[in-house]
Design a protein around this motif. Structure first.
Motif, short mmCIF file in Angstrom:
data_model
loop_
_atom_site.label_atom_id
_atom_site.label_comp_id
_atom_site.label_asym_id
_atom_site.label_seq_id
_atom_site.Cartn_x
_atom_site.Cartn_y
_atom_site.Cartn_z
N UNK A 103 0.80 -1.22 0.00
CA UNK A 103 0.00 0.00 0.00
C UNK A 103 0.84 1.27 0.00
N UNK A 104 0.20 2.36 -0.40
CA UNK A 104 0.88 3.65 -0.41
C UNK A 104 1.45 4.00 -1.77
N UNK A 105 2.04 5.18 -1.88
CA UNK A 105 2.47 5.68 -3.20
C UNK A 105 3.74 5.03 -3.74
N UNK A 106 4.43 4.19 -2.94
CA UNK A 106 5.72 3.62 -3.40
C UNK A 106 5.63 2.13 -3.65
N UNK A 107 4.39 1.59 -3.77
CA UNK A 107 4.21 0.13 -3.84
C UNK A 107 3.89 -0.41 -5.21
N UNK A 108 4.01 0.40 -6.26
CA UNK A 108 3.78 -0.09 -7.62
C UNK A 108 4.36 0.90 -8.63
N UNK A 109 4.26 0.56 -9.89
CA UNK A 109 4.67 1.37 -11.04
C UNK A 109 6.18 1.41 -11.28
N UNK A 110 6.81 2.58 -11.42
CA UNK A 110 8.17 2.58 -11.96
C UNK A 110 9.14 3.56 -11.35
N UNK A 111 8.88 4.02 -10.13
CA UNK A 111 9.84 4.94 -9.50
C UNK A 111 11.09 4.18 -9.04
N UNK A 112 12.18 4.91 -8.92
CA UNK A 112 13.42 4.31 -8.39
C UNK A 112 13.17 3.75 -7.00
N UNK A 113 12.43 4.50 -6.18
CA UNK A 113 12.10 4.07 -4.81
C UNK A 113 11.46 2.68 -4.81
N UNK A 114 10.46 2.52 -5.66
CA UNK A 114 9.73 1.25 -5.70
C UNK A 114 10.59 0.11 -6.24
#
Length: 330
Positions: free
Chosen positions: A104-115
């Protein structure tokens, strides 16, 4: 009793170079998308991975969210590595991915370096390994600059957490752009993992040409079109088939009678070739050498044995290919 691999495991499998890299992949690879999760029987998973390796399958494909529950397929594979395959780690190609929803939250999917970096760190822990052989971005992210996503893949290789990187579900245009960025960074794209089968041919409309131009290999997932290109549906939807079960990816009502009619005609041609329909469908995906590996799923050992059997007859006559086109065009 501890596992000892079959001494003749490399004798009959075909290995194909991935694009312009130094890495070869088996013509048939095993995906752990279904049937290796926490809800599944561990003994069955163990039997399938053992048999696959004994037959020359060296490549095992995972993703952060495979299960269910998410992450549990990597945990299962980690247990197999620890207890069965530790002596064979350097003979294995282990791949995983990140891109779809994982936490959950903004860093739990897609393509950011963080994720991407966080997800791979979690995957390495679940599998108990220092690195994976291939790490994929699982799907393009429309809201993150491609430079950031590709920069994360480059960083992961420089950190020693992956040897190679790949893309999955990227279009021809996105692949070309991503490849250019990765080449500039010094970490070329090794491989692309698209869906591809006789009944799903989107990669022929540009993507395969881009892969050839860029020197990128390919590994086709769902080469049996979620099991439709097997003998499972010749007489309609069987009660024990995936389409009749709880799968969210394949529903019985989505399988049309005209599709089944094509499947029956393809099955007749396969029989003339001395193959099962599933074997011919895998051979067709690999025809002409444009696809590096066909990625199968399995719920039992016999399905893996059947798939590997396809390797013994990968050649089509021009007449056979024309017949297949005619059946598919009906």
């Amino acid at each position: 009793m501890s596992y000892a691999a079959n001494a003749s495991r490399y004798d009959t499998m075909t290995y194909n170079r991935s694009g312009k890299s130094g890495l070869k992949l088996p013509a048939i690879s095993l995906g752990l998308w279904h049937n290796f999760g926490g809800i599944n029987v561990y003994e069955n998973a163990r039997g399938m991975v053992r048999r696959a390796f004994d037959l020359g399958i060296t490549h095992f494909d995972l993703a952060n969210n495979y299960g269910p529950p998410p992450g549990s397929a990597e945990e299962t594979f980690g247990q197999l590595l620890k207890h069965e395959f530790a002596p064979y780690r350097d003979e294995l190609i282990i791949s995983t991915k990140a891109g779809y929803y994982m936490w959950p939250g903004p860093y739990g999917e897609w393509g950011s370096k963080k994720y991407l970096v966080s997800s791979l760190d979690q995957s390495l822990k679940r599998m108990g390994v220092d690195y994976v052989d291939i790490f994929y971005h699982h799907r393009p992210d429309p809201n993150t600059p491609l430079e950031e996503t590709m920069g994360a893949l480059d960083l992961i290789v420089r950190q020693g957490k992956a040897l190679y990187v790949g893309l999955s579900n990227y279009s021809a245009e996105q692949t070309k752009e991503a490849s250019a960025i990765l080449k500039k960074l010094g970490t070329p794209c090794l491989i692309h993992q698209p869906s591809y089968s006789m009944m799903n041919r989107w990669i022929e409309n540009g993507l395969q040409d881009v892969l050839d131009e860029e020197g990128i290999g390919s590994i086709a997932f769902s080469p049996l079109n979620q099991g439709i290109l097997t003998d499972r549906y010749l007489n309609g939807v069987a009660a024990d088939s995936r389409a009749a079960g709880p799968s969210v990816f394949l529903k019985a009502e989505g399988i049309k009678e005209e599709t089944l009619e094509k499947v029956r005609k393809l099955n007749e041609l396969a029989a003339e070739r001395g193959q099962k329909l599933s074997q011919m469908a895998l051979a067709w995906v690999l025809r002409g050498g444009r696809v590096t590996s066909a990625l199968i799923g399995a719920s039992k050992i016999s399905q893996i044995e059947d798939a590997v059997g396809a390797v013994s007859n990968l050649v089509f006559t021009s007449e056979e290919l024309a017949r297949i086109e005619a059946i598919l065009a009906e």
